[in-house]
Design a protein around this motif. Sequence first.
Motif, PDB file in Angstrom:
ATOM      1  N   GLU A  45       0.839  -1.203   0.000  1.00 11.55           N
ATOM      2  CA  GLU A  45       0.000   0.000   0.000  1.00 11.55           C
ATOM      3  C   GLU A  45       0.875   1.254   0.000  1.00 11.55           C
ATOM      4  OE1 GLU A  45      -3.125   0.278  -0.397  1.00 11.55           O
ATOM      5  OE2 GLU A  45      -3.928  -1.730  -0.024  1.00 11.55           O
ATOM      6  N   ARG A  46       1.959   1.213   0.740  1.00 14.38           N
ATOM      7  CA  ARG A  46       2.864   2.369   0.754  1.00 14.38           C
ATOM      8  C   ARG A  46       3.473   2.600  -0.626  1.00 14.38           C
ATOM      9  NH1 ARG A  46       8.464   2.489   4.095  1.00 14.38           N
ATOM     10  NH2 ARG A  46       8.981   1.108   2.345  1.00 14.38           N
ATOM     11  N   GLU A  47       3.866   1.523  -1.285  1.00 12.00           N
ATOM     12  CA  GLU A  47       4.420   1.662  -2.625  1.00 12.00           C
ATOM     13  C   GLU A  47       3.387   2.210  -3.605  1.00 12.00           C
ATOM     14  OE1 GLU A  47       7.604   1.348  -3.718  1.00 12.00           O
ATOM     15  OE2 GLU A  47       7.959   1.266  -1.543  1.00 12.00           O
ATOM     16  N   ILE A  85       7.834  13.876   2.671  1.00  9.31           N
ATOM     17  CA  ILE A  85       6.705  13.046   3.107  1.00  9.31           C
ATOM     18  C   ILE A  85       7.001  11.572   2.877  1.00  9.31           C
ATOM     19  CG2 ILE A  85       4.321  12.429   2.494  1.00  9.31           C
ATOM     20  CD1 ILE A  85       3.843  15.472   2.106  1.00  9.31           C
ATOM     21  N   LYS A  86       7.588  11.246   1.759  1.00 10.43           N
ATOM     22  CA  LYS A  86       7.888   9.844   1.453  1.00 10.43           C
ATOM     23  C   LYS A  86       8.843   9.242   2.487  1.00 10.43           C
ATOM     24  CE  LYS A  86       8.543   8.766  -2.928  1.00 10.43           C
ATOM     25  NZ  LYS A  86       8.991   8.842  -4.343  1.00 10.43           N
ATOM     26  N   VAL A 109      -5.236   4.015   7.412  1.00 11.83           N
ATOM     27  CA  VAL A 109      -4.579   4.976   8.292  1.00 11.83           C
ATOM     28  C   VAL A 109      -3.128   5.085   7.845  1.00 11.83           C
ATOM     29  CG1 VAL A 109      -3.901   5.568  10.644  1.00 11.83           C
ATOM     30  CG2 VAL A 109      -6.089   4.403  10.236  1.00 11.83           C
ATOM     31  N   VAL A 110      -2.693   6.312   7.564  1.00  8.22           N
ATOM     32  CA  VAL A 110      -1.325   6.579   7.124  1.00  8.22           C
ATOM     33  C   VAL A 110      -0.652   7.460   8.174  1.00  8.22           C
ATOM     34  CG1 VAL A 110       0.088   7.736   5.388  1.00  8.22           C
ATOM     35  CG2 VAL A 110      -1.864   6.331   4.677  1.00  8.22           C
ATOM     36  N   GLU A 111       0.530   7.072   8.572  1.00 10.03           N
ATOM     37  CA  GLU A 111       1.253   7.796   9.615  1.00 10.03           C
ATOM     38  C   GLU A 111       2.432   8.547   9.030  1.00 10.03           C
ATOM     39  OE1 GLU A 111       1.941   6.016  13.597  1.00 10.03           O
ATOM     40  OE2 GLU A 111       4.083   6.208  13.077  1.00 10.03           O
ATOM     41  N   SER A 343      -4.370  12.554  -3.675  1.00 10.48           N
ATOM     42  CA  SER A 343      -3.448  11.626  -4.322  1.00 10.48           C
ATOM     43  C   SER A 343      -3.401  10.272  -3.640  1.00 10.48           C
ATOM     44  CB  SER A 343      -2.032  12.229  -4.355  1.00 10.48           C
ATOM     45  OG  SER A 343      -1.970  13.357  -5.196  1.00 10.48           O
ATOM     46  N   PHE A 344      -3.813  10.200  -2.392  1.00 11.38           N
ATOM     47  CA  PHE A 344      -3.783   8.921  -1.697  1.00 11.38           C
ATOM     48  C   PHE A 344      -4.821   7.988  -2.316  1.00 11.38           C
ATOM     49  CE2 PHE A 344      -1.718  11.721   1.287  1.00 11.38           C
ATOM     50  CZ  PHE A 344      -0.754  10.917   1.875  1.00 11.38           C
TER      51      PHE A 344
END
Length: 380
Positions: A45-47, A85-86, A109-111, A343-344
């Motif tokens: 998901e992060r990628e 941010i990345k 949920v993104v931290e 963008s998410f």
Amino acid sequence: MTDLHLKQATHAILASFLKQRQSSNDDIAQDVYRTIRDEANLLLERESIFNVFDSDPFGMTKPNEDDDEDDVKEKAKNADMIARIKKLLKVVSCTRTATTEGYSSIQAVVELSNDGNMNNVEQNVRLHFTFLRETQHGDNDNGCDLIGREKDQGYDSSDEDGNAATAKRKPGNSLHGHQVKRSKHNNGSKGSQKIEEVDEDSAKSDISVDAANGSGFKPKTIITYKVEYSVDWSKLEKLFGVDIYAPGHFPSVEEAIPIMDDGSNAEPNVDGEEDGGNNGKDNGGFEEIDMTSMDDESNDDQIANTSSADRFGVFADPESILSFLDHLNMNFNEQSVFHFLLSFPFYEHEWDISGFVLSSVFDDGEYEEVDGTVCIPCPS
């Protein structure tokens, strides 16, 4: 490396890791593989998020030949912030659910971990994404109301006499607590605009569905999407949200209609009668059409087009957005912060969520160059 070689290499690495864990920690194989699976999904998901940032679908970071000097500087600044941010970003949780009956849910949920440059943040800032698509069904015997949601989810399917004739969204669960107004202000930045907020009580709108006599607008699909944030596990603060009410199971070919448009739309009440907005509400809900007063062909076409169009409502909380940027110590401009948040890849793109948000928050002319829906790459 071919897929076969990749799989073989992965099996070898996992087998070696499992052997190490069992010898040093006495772990159970299922626990090890389950943890690897879950963490691998979060890394995937992060990628996916990184891929969207790199593809730059909203033109935040990559200059083009039409950009002037200020645009180039703004995009260079955005590129530096995205790079930061990345480095801070990790996906804490992500659940995706879809059924053949038309139900879809995405919760993530993104931290963003504190790198020492944030303001009034001890450990992290978290973004919370919630997307829901539901097909609406008729009244049934299993406790669901007329628009297909459980009664304890903020909907009441009975009228004052206990009859399940109408379904009304209860105040407090609506995304329409705020309506966005748009006004230009000149601070030296091209295309810069100010986002203002309408008082929550005056903008609140109930969504009514009259199933008894067929009047009013009856959606067959409801889509909701909202983005919130929290600091150090404190309470959630809403940034923006979208409600879409579609008369069919697919996006309409007709131009979508804003649910609240400066109070010009009338709101049907629970009895199916038109409320002209004199009931303590400054803003209306669904547009009510008097079918009996239109009897020529042009009006018939207008009725058909309006009744088949999707409805949407958008809210944005400018104070929360400014506070969010202040905590991160990032100076995205008004447009770029929405481009960043949109963008998410935690919402479906069949309905033009990004277009509804951008057209509501900013002047329509700002996005004339965008041909159709901005497509955010989804995880494979």
